[in-house]
Design an enzyme around this catalytic site. Structure first.
Site, PDB file in Angstrom:
ATOM      1  N   GLU A 129       9.655   2.233  10.603  1.00  0.00           N
ATOM      2  CA  GLU A 129      10.729   3.228  10.480  1.00  0.00           C
ATOM      3  C   GLU A 129      10.047   4.573  10.270  1.00  0.00           C
ATOM      4  O   GLU A 129       9.243   4.716   9.357  1.00  0.00           O
ATOM      5  CB  GLU A 129      11.674   2.887   9.322  1.00  0.00           C
ATOM      6  CG  GLU A 129      12.533   1.659   9.573  1.00  0.00           C
ATOM      7  CD  GLU A 129      13.405   1.750  10.821  1.00  0.00           C
ATOM      8  OE1 GLU A 129      13.733   2.869  11.270  1.00  0.00           O
ATOM      9  OE2 GLU A 129      13.736   0.686  11.389  1.00  0.00           O
ATOM     10  N   LYS A 189       0.857  -1.198   0.000  1.00  0.00           N
ATOM     11  CA  LYS A 189       0.000   0.000   0.000  1.00  0.00           C
ATOM     12  C   LYS A 189       0.889   1.243   0.000  1.00  0.00           C
ATOM     13  O   LYS A 189       1.461   1.620   1.016  1.00  0.00           O
ATOM     14  CB  LYS A 189      -0.923   0.046   1.228  1.00  0.00           C
ATOM     15  CG  LYS A 189      -2.047   1.056   1.005  1.00  0.00           C
ATOM     16  CD  LYS A 189      -2.560   1.723   2.244  1.00  0.00           C
ATOM     17  CE  LYS A 189      -1.935   3.027   2.603  1.00  0.00           C
ATOM     18  NZ  LYS A 189      -1.929   4.106   1.614  1.00  0.00           N
TER      19      LYS A 189
HETATM   20  P1  NAD Z   1       2.317   8.993   6.819  1.00  0.00           P
HETATM   21  O1  NAD Z   1       2.572   8.393   8.155  1.00  0.00           O
HETATM   22  O2  NAD Z   1       1.302  10.051   6.717  1.00  0.00           O
HETATM   23  O3  NAD Z   1       1.876   7.862   5.781  1.00  0.00           O
HETATM   24  C1  NAD Z   1       2.678   6.725   5.526  1.00  0.00           C
HETATM   25  C2  NAD Z   1       1.788   5.628   4.964  1.00  0.00           C
HETATM   26  O4  NAD Z   1       0.897   5.175   5.999  1.00  0.00           O
HETATM   27  C3  NAD Z   1       0.901   6.072   3.803  1.00  0.00           C
HETATM   28  O5  NAD Z   1       0.853   5.036   2.839  1.00  0.00           O
HETATM   29  C4  NAD Z   1      -0.453   6.252   4.477  1.00  0.00           C
HETATM   30  O6  NAD Z   1      -1.548   6.132   3.586  1.00  0.00           O
HETATM   31  C5  NAD Z   1      -0.421   5.115   5.495  1.00  0.00           C
HETATM   32  N1  NAD Z   1      -1.379   5.227   6.602  1.00  0.00           N
HETATM   33  C6  NAD Z   1      -1.855   6.342   7.202  1.00  0.00           C
HETATM   34  N2  NAD Z   1      -2.725   6.016   8.198  1.00  0.00           N
HETATM   35  C7  NAD Z   1      -2.785   4.668   8.237  1.00  0.00           C
HETATM   36  C8  NAD Z   1      -3.494   3.719   9.046  1.00  0.00           C
HETATM   37  N3  NAD Z   1      -4.334   4.102  10.013  1.00  0.00           N
HETATM   38  N4  NAD Z   1      -3.309   2.414   8.814  1.00  0.00           N
HETATM   39  C9  NAD Z   1      -2.454   1.987   7.847  1.00  0.00           C
HETATM   40  N5  NAD Z   1      -1.782   2.833   7.039  1.00  0.00           N
HETATM   41  C10 NAD Z   1      -1.925   4.156   7.230  1.00  0.00           C
HETATM   42  O7  NAD Z   1       3.743   9.505   6.269  1.00  0.00           O
HETATM   43  P2  NAD Z   1       4.054  10.337   4.955  1.00  0.00           P
HETATM   44  O8  NAD Z   1       3.571  11.742   5.122  1.00  0.00           O
HETATM   45  O9  NAD Z   1       3.611   9.568   3.754  1.00  0.00           O
HETATM   46  O10 NAD Z   1       5.662  10.323   4.946  1.00  0.00           O
HETATM   47  C11 NAD Z   1       6.461  11.255   5.614  1.00  0.00           C
HETATM   48  C12 NAD Z   1       6.971  10.663   6.921  1.00  0.00           C
HETATM   49  O11 NAD Z   1       7.668   9.449   6.667  1.00  0.00           O
HETATM   50  C13 NAD Z   1       7.980  11.559   7.631  1.00  0.00           C
HETATM   51  O12 NAD Z   1       7.679  11.596   9.003  1.00  0.00           O
HETATM   52  C14 NAD Z   1       9.315  10.842   7.410  1.00  0.00           C
HETATM   53  O13 NAD Z   1      10.287  11.116   8.383  1.00  0.00           O
HETATM   54  C15 NAD Z   1       8.891   9.425   7.401  1.00  0.00           C
HETATM   55  N6  NAD Z   1       9.877   8.585   6.725  1.00  0.00           N
HETATM   56  C16 NAD Z   1      10.648   7.728   7.468  1.00  0.00           C
HETATM   57  C17 NAD Z   1      11.620   6.949   6.853  1.00  0.00           C
HETATM   58  C18 NAD Z   1      12.486   6.006   7.653  1.00  0.00           C
HETATM   59  O14 NAD Z   1      13.023   5.068   7.092  1.00  0.00           O
HETATM   60  N7  NAD Z   1      12.668   6.227   8.940  1.00  0.00           N
HETATM   61  C19 NAD Z   1      11.804   7.018   5.470  1.00  0.00           C
HETATM   62  C20 NAD Z   1      11.005   7.892   4.741  1.00  0.00           C
HETATM   63  C21 NAD Z   1      10.027   8.668   5.377  1.00  0.00           C
END
Ligand code: NAD
Length: 489
Positions: free
Chosen positions: A257, A182
């Site tokens: 992560e 997803k």
């Molecule tokens: P997000 O948490 O908003 O979304 C990430 C994913 O989770 C998306 O696919 C979203 O649709 C899904 N999601 C949201 N709510 C959910 C739920 N209730 N159940 C299941 N899935 C759900 O993050 P984003 O805005 O897409 O990405 C940015 C964030 O990602 C930043 O905080 C960044 O630091 C982090 N990030 C971390 C790493 C790492 O390896 N540590 C790498 C890249 C990005």
């Protein structure tokens, strides 16, 4: 759009049991180019919870036969995927830039990295092994084996929209699992393109499934489905912690992560030019939208003025523009990230930080989600701008008197993803690598960037710390270990 190499039709983003299906949600997903958000790049109906469940069921049905494929059958498919990615690098890079906004050369680099990731994990379909262990009983042979967990649910963000799905998918498939992916709704096109290439490479029906839809419906259905045997998530700390709590209630392996607030420490004996270059490439690369982005520059007072001047100079020299024109820095990904960037500029100023450069929408770029590279001085470790993940090209400079104060400031956050130090002092850098609370540590290198063969992941609120991604041991998350005692009849 021309040049896109995708299977199915422009409406079909759900790939379930080898078939491209139209989303059944009443809500549609609109993808925009963040450089010109007024023109949508794609609009299609999103998936539903029922379709997410169907994808899990398909993956569960395909699980046994995929698990029984030989390592070389799996590795041939993964190598073929890598070759296909390479052969379409330019088209894939364009898709990525059009929906995520990053400069075309960064997209090319990320696509190339995705191919390398598939090659890396292909080779370890053959090498993910157990161990033989000396037995107390000469009649009994004792050893361990690794077996796939079954159905792996992979949830990914938008900022590295081909690399992150690739490293989770390749590791899970190589270890013999079936997958439901997803991706973020901001970047579904590159995910669809990747899955199309896996289909073209011969991945059997049901072994890899794609569902595109909102986190709260499709994502929620995936993480609560009893047939999901492992969940690997990359994204924000807030969402990751919620998912980890939900999934662990079922006793299912979970890997998260999440966010970062990564420090770069600079000591007086550092090479100032390379420290300034590291700080700006770390904070502004990808428009600051990397989990490993440098967001705090912790600098010794003795060199603070010189380093600050060098950093501001570099920030002001970056070119800004649409990703397709390949500038140094493109726009932020979405209206939400754009608003958040400008909110943090206000927060920092309200808290008393001094804006040294940037923080405005650049002239001539009123249409897209652009912001100038921004540097704040007079930041103290407790300010929100020094504590919260901004996820934009915003660097905060914190001055310290000595090494101890630098370490204290660097560790003074709930995050622990990546950290770096610039110094010529071997003792100080050795101490830093020991005392810093971060999963990735660089000496005389920027906080961003990692090598595929190195384990990747954070500490503290940046990670569940269940198992690192990438590296030789990434397969462990996707496998069970069994201890076998084998005696003669
Ligand atoms: P997000 O948490 O908003 O979304 C990430 C994913 O989770 C998306 O696919 C979203 O649709 C899904 N999601 C949201 N709510 C959910 C739920 N209730 N159940 C299941 N899935 C759900 O993050 P984003 O805005 O897409 O990405 C940015 C964030 O990602 C930043 O905080 C960044 O630091 C982090 N990030 C971390 C790493 C790492 O390896 N540590 C790498 C890249 C990005």
């Amino acid at each position: 759009m021309e040049g896109l190499q995708m299977n199915g039709t422009p409406e079909t983003y759900q790939y379930i049991e080898g078939e491209w299906r139209t989303g059944e949600s009443d809500e549609s997903i609109t993808v925009v180019n963040p450089a010109t958000p007024i023109d949508p790049v794609a609009t299609f109906p999103g998936g539903t919870a029922t379709q997410a469940d169907a994808a899990i069921e398909a993956a569960a049905r395909a699980s046994r036969s995929w698990e029984q494929t030989t390592p070389d059958e799996r590795d041939q498919i993964l190598y073929a995927v890598a070759d296909l990615i390479d052969s379409q690098q330019e088209q894939l890079a364009e898709i990525l830039t059009k929906e995520e906004g990053k400069p075309l050369s960064s997209s090319r680099g990320e696509v190339g990295r995705a191919a390398e990731i598939f090659r890396f994990f292909a080779s370890y379909a053959r090498t993910a092994t157990g161990k033989t262990i000396p037995s107390n009983d000469p009649e009994t042979f004792t050893y361990t084996i690794r077996e796939p967990v079954g159905v792996a649910v992979l949830i990914t963000p938008w900022n590295f929209p081909i690399a992150t799905p690739s490293w989770k998918t390749a590791a899970a498939l190589a270890a013999g699992n079936t997958v439901v992916l997803k991706p973020s709704s901001e970047t579904p096109m590159i995910a669809k393109a990747l899955v199309s290439l896996l289909e073209d490479a011969g991945i059997p029906d049901g072994v890899l499934n794609l569902v595109v839809g909102s986190g709260s419906t499709v994502g929620q259905a995936l993480i609560t489905n009893d047939e999901a045997d492992a969940v690997s998530f990359t994204g924000s700390t807030e969402t990751g912690q919620y998912i980890a709590e939900t999934v662990s209630q079922r006793g299912v392996p979970i890997q998260t992560e999440m966010g970062g607030k990564n420090p770069q420490v600079v000591l007086p004996d550092a090479n100032i030019g390379s420290a300034a270059a590291g700080a700006i490439s770390g904070s502004c690369g990808g428009t600051g939208q990397a989990c490993t982005a440098t967001s705090r520059l912790i600098v010794h007072t003795d060199i603070a003025d010189e380093l600050t001047a060098a950093v501001v100079d570099r920030a002001e020299s970056l070119s800004i523009g649409p990703g397709m024109e390949d500038p140094d820095m493109g726009p932020a990904v979405s209206a939400e990230e754009d608003a958040s960037n400008f909110r943090y500029i206000e927060i920092a100023e309200d808290e008393g930080a001094t804006r040294l450069t940037g923080g405005n929408r650049p002239n001539g770029f009123e249409e897209g989600y652009y912001i100038e590279p921004t540097v704040f001085g007079d930041v103290t470790p407790e300010m929100r701008i020094a504590q919260e993940e901004v996820f934009g090209p915003v660097l905060s400079i914190i001055e310290v008197e000595d090494f101890e104060a630098a370490i204290r400031a660097a560790n003074n956050t709930t995050f622990g993803l990546s950290a770096s130090i610039y110094t010529a002092d071997m003792t100080a850098s050795r101490r830093f690598t020991r005392e810093i609370e971060a999963g990735v540590v660089k000496v005389n290198g920027t906080t961003t960037g990692s090598q595929i063969q190195m384990p990747f992941g954070g500490m503290k609120d940046s990670s569940s710390e269940t198992q690192k991604e990438l590296g030789q041991e990434a397969y462990k998350f996707y496998t069970h270990k069994k201890a076998i005692y084998r005696s003669d009849p």
